[in-house]
Write a protein that holds these residues in place. Structure first.
Motif: not given
Length: 274
Positions: A260-270
Motif C-alpha cells: 500500500d505505497l499509494r496510501s503512504y504517498c497520499r497521506e504525505k500529500l494531505e
C-alpha cells in the motif's frame, strides 16, 4: 580513449563534464530531473539512475542570457541537435562503443511575464535551409512555474567521476532538493510514458528528511498558487484507484514486502495540502 563500463557510468561522466563547462560562466543554474532522486537517495530502495542532464537557468528566460553556457559547452566537445534547438549532444565511449548522450537547456516560465516556450540565446552560424534566411540558434525550453525553485529549493552535492579522458574530476552540483523534485514532477508523473516520475516522487517522500520536505512544500503552496494546484493535481492522481501511480511505483520497488505505497504517498500529500 576512456571507455565507461555501462550506460549509467557514462551518464555520470556526462554530468561531470556538463558542470565543468557551465560552472566557469558564473550563471545561476540548478540541475533538475533524475539526478536528484539518484544522488540524494538515502533509503534502502534503489534508483535506476538517469541518462541525460537537465539544466535550469535562473535567467534563461532572458534572450541571450545563457549564451556563455552554450559557447562553453560547444568548446568542450558538445554538439547542437539539428532538430531540438534546446538540446546538445555529447559522444562518449561505453564498453567499446560510441554512445550519444544529451543535455537539455531549460528556463523558468512564469505566465505573467514570460509566455514564450522557447528563448533564443546563441547564434550557431548555421542556416536553417536554402529558401529562408533564418539562422539556427541555440535555445532554452520552458519549465513552467519553476522560478521559485531558486529560492531555497536546491543545495550543493559533491560528486566525482571519470570524464572522457579518463581522469577523475570532482564537482559541486547545485542540485534540486526533494521538495523541488516533487513539485517539478507533479504533472509529468501523470503522463503514461513517464512511469519513473511516480517512483521518484515516492522515493522523495521516503527520505529521512521527509518532514522538512513536507514543511517546505506546505509553505510554498501557501505562497504560490501554482504550487498548490500542482500538488492538488498530484494528490487526485494518487487518490484515484484507477490511476497507474501505484503500478508505476511497484515497477521499480525491488525485494520488498512493503504494501500500500499509494496510501503512504497520499497521506504525505494531505499533510502538505493541510
Amino acid at each position: 580513449m576512456h571507455s565507461y563500463k555501462n550506460i549509467l557510468d557514462g551518464a555520470k561522466g556526462l554530468l561531470v563534464e556538463t558542470i565543468l563547462a557551465i560552472e566557469p560562466t558564473g550563471l545561476e543554474y540548478v540541475v533538475v530531473g533524475g539526478w536528484s532522486p539518484f544522488l540524494r537517495n538515502k533509503t534502502s530502495y534503489s534508483h535506476p539512475g538517469t541518462k541525460d542532464v537537465d539544466i535550469l537557468f535562473n535567467d534563461g528566460d532572458v534572450v541571450g542570457k545563457i549564451d556563455k553556457a552554450v559557447e562553453s559547452l560547444l568548446s568542450k566537445g558538445f554538439v547542437i541537435s539539428a532538430k531540438h534547438d534546446f538540446q546538445l549532444f555529447k559522444k562518449l565511449h561505453v564498453q567499446g562503443k560510441d554512445v550519444i548522450y544529451h543535455v537539455d537547456l531549460l528556463h523558468p516560465q512564469e505566465s505573467s511575464n514570460s509566455p514564450e516556450l522557447m528563448v533564443d540565446h546563441f547564434d550557431l552560424g548555421l542556416s536553417e535551409d536554402y529558401e529562408f534566411a533564418n539562422d539556427k540558434r541555440a535555445k532554452s525550453i520552458a519549465l513552467p512555474s519553476s522560478k521559485f525553485l531558486f529560492d531555497g529549493f536546491y543545495n550543493s552535492e559533491i560528486f566525482k567521476h571519470e570524464v572522457s579522458d579518463g581522469s577523475v574530476k570532482e564537482i559541486s552540483i547545485p542540485l534540486i532538493d526533494e521538495a523541488g523534485l516533487i513539485f517539478s514532477k507533479c504533472i509529468s508523473a501523470q503522463v503514461t510514458k513517464r512511469p519513473r516520475d511516480s517512483y521518484d516522487i515516492f522515493l522523495a517522500l521516503k527520505q529521512p528528511n521527509v518532514k522538512n520536505t513536507i514543511e517546505k512544500l506546505r509553505d510554498a503552496a501557501s505562497k504560490y498558487n501554482q504550487v498548490r494546484k500542482s500538488i492538488l493535481s498530484l494528490y487526485e492522481f494518487i487518490d484515484d484507484e484507477d490511476s497507474r501511480f501505484e503500478y508505476n511505483v511497484y515497477k521499480y520497488v525491488i525485494d520488498t514486502n512493503e504494501k500500500d505505497l499509494r496510501s503512504y504517498c497520499r497521506e504525505k500529500l494531505e499533510e502538505i495540502l493541510g
